[in-house]
Design an enzyme around this catalytic site. Structure first.
Site, PDB file in Angstrom:
ATOM      1  N   HIS A 101       0.846  -1.186   0.000  1.00  0.00           N
ATOM      2  CA  HIS A 101       0.000   0.000   0.000  1.00  0.00           C
ATOM      3  C   HIS A 101       0.884   1.239   0.000  1.00  0.00           C
ATOM      4  O   HIS A 101       0.782   2.089   0.878  1.00  0.00           O
ATOM      5  CB  HIS A 101      -0.932  -0.015   1.227  1.00  0.00           C
ATOM      6  CG  HIS A 101      -1.811  -1.231   1.297  1.00  0.00           C
ATOM      7  ND1 HIS A 101      -2.491  -1.608   2.416  1.00  0.00           N
ATOM      8  CD2 HIS A 101      -2.120  -2.147   0.346  1.00  0.00           C
ATOM      9  CE1 HIS A 101      -3.178  -2.715   2.165  1.00  0.00           C
ATOM     10  NE2 HIS A 101      -2.970  -3.066   0.919  1.00  0.00           N
TER      11      HIS A 101
HETATM   12  C1  LIG Z   1      -0.386  -9.327  -1.624  1.00  0.00           C
HETATM   13  C2  LIG Z   1      -1.248  -8.110  -1.859  1.00  0.00           C
HETATM   14  C3  LIG Z   1      -2.486  -7.999  -1.244  1.00  0.00           C
HETATM   15  C4  LIG Z   1      -3.264  -6.871  -1.464  1.00  0.00           C
HETATM   16  N1  LIG Z   1      -4.502  -6.819  -0.884  1.00  0.00           N
HETATM   17  C5  LIG Z   1      -5.261  -5.714  -1.040  1.00  0.00           C
HETATM   18  C6  LIG Z   1      -6.567  -5.642  -0.448  1.00  0.00           C
HETATM   19  O1  LIG Z   1      -7.045  -6.601   0.169  1.00  0.00           O
HETATM   20  N2  LIG Z   1      -7.264  -4.498  -0.589  1.00  0.00           N
HETATM   21  C7  LIG Z   1      -6.780  -3.432  -1.264  1.00  0.00           C
HETATM   22  O2  LIG Z   1      -7.440  -2.396  -1.317  1.00  0.00           O
HETATM   23  N3  LIG Z   1      -5.577  -3.489  -1.890  1.00  0.00           N
HETATM   24  C8  LIG Z   1      -4.813  -4.604  -1.793  1.00  0.00           C
HETATM   25  N4  LIG Z   1      -3.603  -4.681  -2.427  1.00  0.00           N
HETATM   26  C9  LIG Z   1      -3.170  -3.533  -3.252  1.00  0.00           C
HETATM   27  C10 LIG Z   1      -3.733  -3.631  -4.656  1.00  0.00           C
HETATM   28  O3  LIG Z   1      -3.254  -4.787  -5.280  1.00  0.00           O
HETATM   29  C11 LIG Z   1      -3.327  -2.383  -5.451  1.00  0.00           C
HETATM   30  O4  LIG Z   1      -3.879  -1.251  -4.787  1.00  0.00           O
HETATM   31  C12 LIG Z   1      -3.861  -2.365  -6.869  1.00  0.00           C
HETATM   32  O5  LIG Z   1      -3.485  -3.531  -7.544  1.00  0.00           O
HETATM   33  C13 LIG Z   1      -3.351  -1.127  -7.599  1.00  0.00           C
HETATM   34  O6  LIG Z   1      -3.801  -1.120  -8.940  1.00  0.00           O
HETATM   35  P1  LIG Z   1      -2.963  -0.328 -10.052  1.00  0.00           P
HETATM   36  O7  LIG Z   1      -3.692  -0.472 -11.322  1.00  0.00           O
HETATM   37  O8  LIG Z   1      -2.679   1.027  -9.526  1.00  0.00           O
HETATM   38  O9  LIG Z   1      -1.545  -1.069 -10.092  1.00  0.00           O
HETATM   39  P2  LIG Z   1      -1.119  -2.579 -10.426  1.00  0.00           P
HETATM   40  O10 LIG Z   1      -2.161  -3.551 -10.044  1.00  0.00           O
HETATM   41  O11 LIG Z   1       0.213  -2.763  -9.798  1.00  0.00           O
HETATM   42  O12 LIG Z   1      -0.965  -2.590 -12.005  1.00  0.00           O
HETATM   43  C14 LIG Z   1       0.066  -1.879 -12.633  1.00  0.00           C
HETATM   44  C15 LIG Z   1       0.499  -2.614 -13.886  1.00  0.00           C
HETATM   45  O13 LIG Z   1       1.403  -1.786 -14.585  1.00  0.00           O
HETATM   46  C16 LIG Z   1       2.441  -2.565 -15.116  1.00  0.00           C
HETATM   47  N5  LIG Z   1       3.613  -1.704 -15.296  1.00  0.00           N
HETATM   48  C17 LIG Z   1       4.362  -1.112 -14.339  1.00  0.00           C
HETATM   49  N6  LIG Z   1       5.340  -0.369 -14.892  1.00  0.00           N
HETATM   50  C18 LIG Z   1       5.215  -0.495 -16.227  1.00  0.00           C
HETATM   51  C19 LIG Z   1       5.928   0.035 -17.325  1.00  0.00           C
HETATM   52  N7  LIG Z   1       6.966   0.860 -17.154  1.00  0.00           N
HETATM   53  N8  LIG Z   1       5.543  -0.316 -18.579  1.00  0.00           N
HETATM   54  C20 LIG Z   1       4.483  -1.143 -18.769  1.00  0.00           C
HETATM   55  N9  LIG Z   1       3.766  -1.676 -17.762  1.00  0.00           N
HETATM   56  C21 LIG Z   1       4.121  -1.342 -16.497  1.00  0.00           C
HETATM   57  C22 LIG Z   1       2.650  -3.653 -14.089  1.00  0.00           C
HETATM   58  O14 LIG Z   1       3.261  -4.793 -14.656  1.00  0.00           O
HETATM   59  C23 LIG Z   1       1.221  -3.924 -13.617  1.00  0.00           C
HETATM   60  O15 LIG Z   1       0.606  -4.956 -14.334  1.00  0.00           O
HETATM   61  C24 LIG Z   1      -2.813  -5.821  -2.274  1.00  0.00           C
HETATM   62  C25 LIG Z   1      -1.566  -5.948  -2.917  1.00  0.00           C
HETATM   63  C26 LIG Z   1      -0.800  -7.082  -2.725  1.00  0.00           C
HETATM   64  C27 LIG Z   1       0.486  -7.223  -3.442  1.00  0.00           C
END
Ligand SMILES: Cc1cc2nc3c(=O)[nH]c(=O)nc-3n(C[C@H](O)[C@H](O)[C@H](O)COP(=O)(O)OP(=O)(O)OC[C@H]3O[C@@H](n4cnc5c(N)ncnc54)[C@H](O)[C@@H]3O)c2cc1C
Ligand code: SF4
Length: 594
Positions: free
Chosen positions: A521
């Site tokens: 987080h």
């Molecule tokens: C073990 C675990 C448990 C969790 N449990 C919870 C929960 O219960 N409740 C909750 O609210 N949140 C939880 N989270 C947090 C939640 O997973 C994230 O808040 C959420 O996934 C964020 O979404 P996002 O789209 O911002 O990023 P992400 O899901 O990280 O997606 C970003 C994507 O961008 C890609 N990327 C990054 N850099 C580049 C680049 N330069 N070029 C191309 N692609 C790129 C990555 O490969 C990834 O696929 C948890 C996280 C983990 C790891």
């Protein structure tokens, strides 16, 4: 210079997680040609996460099978400016994702909303406790968006996930059994709450006895057959205990592949490229706008993808990294306290309490789910009087049953040796008689916790690594102790409990470490607001300095509330997308005056 230049698209989206795929869904349906660039590989919930192969604890939970490859991209870390930062070579404290769906594949599914006061933290505390209450070293600020503005978008994301819970404030009516502190909801959860195991039930009873207000944790582990507003079908959770760090092959944990990607992948306006590592955002000659992004394709060739609009959806930390290596926005300098990119990095303050039952209470911890818990919110946010406490913020206390997996789940009472025959005996005697409490606390922002570029180390692509400078603020150490002690009191009140132990990860004298897992987080670094001297993006998620760059994710949070971030950051994503669709795309321009 990129070797190849592709035809221009309307929108290029960096990252294929919750925020990126949702942006593509919404913008493609609004008539925009969207190209998603995802650094990881293609995979699918139906074929990639099926048990029993997926239930390999060593491969996925300990060796991080679904997570980012640090050999290519990592960050350096130090506790303060006097230290030399070193590269993080193993995942530990947080576990960023890679591949289709991002970390939304291996998340737990705890789906929260912020409290109304969380979004107006500075003005709320000043109004309630006076203008002198907030110490000078804290840089907490208002988000620039209110709970009432976000509510329809928070509600929509809950419907996308088929969230399971029980509303504590339905249209202004407070309901016992739900979270009585939450902001007003326009609708109840789309699905009924999860069924609770014995330890969580005993926790709820004890909390009630002490006068608190327990309720079931809001969950994206779905409780009955459900179709979301995009037409995705979700199935009821089996309580298999392989949520956190694993994909759910049962279609029961809401994830970005089944909930979003499957509903957009065949749309004419949608295209996704895998193994497309975005290296930087390119700018126009006058530096005022972005012209697209350069990425390294799977054939190892640098490609320029021109676009009218750039969306940064790469996860908070990597969004900030992309801004810094692309010279987007002014980097934060802690010496002069000027600049904004990297400012207000915040984390989460976590403590744990273990309760051990006598042999009459059999917990069967192998039956669990990522968001199976009973919670009290009485010590979260400003739900309690802070006047005499000497800190701001708070946390929720949850008794949870996520898993009883063989390698990692070995609870033993205080005083048990760490190995040998006595340890084995204690594991055997306590495995089935344990209550697992967590304190999930807020993290305030300060002048000294920030992100910038490392002067020494580079990644596999030759770019300077992101450098994280972070230690727990004193405020959060005090807060963690206070809320943890309330959790200990509840644990001691639980029926059949024989012993209780506790640990505050942010205890006084203990530096933040990137080694033990805490939470993924990571918040702040590209914060939103209404003042360009203290925020990177305006209240619509649009960069002040480059109006055609929109930013998504927890990097927008000016400080981290006590809750898990995905509900709030997806509420913000829908808010931003709504303004892009209704206001920006037909007439691209800054949506607010700087
Ligand atoms: C073990 C675990 C448990 C969790 N449990 C919870 C929960 O219960 N409740 C909750 O609210 N949140 C939880 N989270 C947090 C939640 O997973 C994230 O808040 C959420 O996934 C964020 O979404 P996002 O789209 O911002 O990023 P992400 O899901 O990280 O997606 C970003 C994507 O961008 C890609 N990327 C990054 N850099 C580049 C680049 N330069 N070029 C191309 N692609 C790129 C990555 O490969 C990834 O696929 C948890 C996280 C983990 C790891
Ligand atoms: S506990 Fe439920 S939601 Fe989680 S992986 Fe198992 S079936 Fe899926």
């Amino acid at each position: 210079m990129a070797t190849r230049t592709l035809p221009k698209t309307d929108v290029v989206i960096v990252g294929g997680g919750w925020t990126g795929l949702t942006a593509a869904y919404e913008l493609a349906h609004a008539g925009q040609r969207c190209v998603v660039l995802e650094r990881g590989q293609n995979r699918h919930t139906a074929t990639s996460f099926a048990g029993p192969e997926e239930h390999d604890e060593l491969k996925y939970a300990l060796r991080h099978g679904h997570m980012q490859d640090l050999k290519k991209e990592t960050l350096t870390f130090r506790n303060n400016r006097d230290q030399q930062a070193l590269p993080m070579r193993r995942l530990g404290s947080f576990l960023p994702g890679t591949g289709l769906g991002g970390a939304g594949i291996h998340w737990n599914g705890q789906i929260w909303r912020p409290l109304p006061s969380d979004l107006e933290m500075r003005s709320h505390y000043e109004d309630r406790y006076g203008s002198q209450f907030i110490p000078d070293d804290l840089t907490i600020q208002d988000w620039g968006v209110t709970y009432d503005e976000l509510e329809p978008h928070l509600d929509f994301f809950e419907r996308i996930c088929g969230a399971a819970g029980y509303a504590g404030n339905l249209n202004g009516e407070t309901r016992a059994g739900g979270n009585v502190f939450e902001g007003q909801r326009s609708a109840d959860y789309p699905n009924p709450a999860m069924k609770q195991p014995i330890s969580n039930t005993l926790f709820g009873k004890a909390a009630e006895k002490l006068g608190y207000n327990p309720f079931p944790m809001p969950s994206a582990n779905v409780t009955q057959a459900y179709e979301n507003p995009y037409g995705a079908q979700l199935h009821p959770c089996t309580y298999c205990g392989f949520c956190e760090r694993f994909g759910c092959g049962y279609f029961a944990k809401a994830d970005p592949i089944i909930c979003v990607y499957d509903r957009i992948k065949d749309h004419d306006n949608f295209e996704i490229r895998f193994e497309a590592q975005v290296l930087r955002v390119e700018k126009s000659e006058d530096g005022q706008t972005a012209t697209g992004v350069t990425y390294l394709g799977e054939d190892g060739v640098e490609v320029f993808q021109p676009a009218d609009t750039v969306c940064l959806n790469a996860y908070g930390l990597w969004n900030v990294h992309l801004m810094l290596v692309s010279d987007l926005g002014k980097p934060y300098d802690p010496a002069t306290r000027t600049g904004v990119v990297g400012r207000n990095y915040a984390y989460q303050t976590v403590a744990a309490v273990d309760a051990f039952f006598d042999s009459d209470v059999i917990t069967n911890p192998f039956m669990g789910a990522g968001a199976l818990g009973v919670v009290v919110d009485d010590f979260n946010g400003d739900n309690f009087d802070h006047a005499e406490l000497g800190f701001l913020g708070g946390g929720y206390i949850a008794c949870k049953q996520y898993n009883g997996r063989p390698i990692s789940y070995q609870p033993t009472p205080e005083g048990t040796p760490a190995w040998g025959g006595d340890w084995k005996r204690a594991v055997r005697e306590n495995y089935n008689h344990h209550g697992d409490l967590v304190i999930h606390g807020s993290s305030v922002s300060t002048h000294e916790n920030y992100l910038d570029l490392d002067p020494t180390w580079t990644d596999a692509y030759g770019r300077p690594l992101l450098r994280m400078t972070f230690n727990f603020p004193d405020n959060d150490r005090k807060m963690g102790d206070y809320v943890m002690n309330r959790a200990v009191e509840i644990a001691q009140e639980m029926d059949n409990v024989t012993s209780v132990s506790s640990v505050n990860m942010a205890a006084k004298g203990k530096d933040y470490s990137i080694v033990p897992y805490q939470t993924t987080h990571n918040a702040g670094g590209a914060v939103m607001g209404t003042d360009p001297t203290t925020s990177v993006v305006n209240r619509f998620g649009q960069m002040w300095d480059h109006h055609n760059v929109f930013v998504f994710g927890a990097c927008l949070f000016p400080q981290n509330p006590g809750y898990n971030p995905t509900g709030p950051l997806m509420g913000l994503a829908y808010w931003t997308l709504d303004h892009m669709k209704t206001d920006y795309l037909s007439n691209p321009r800054p949506l607010m005056d700087a």
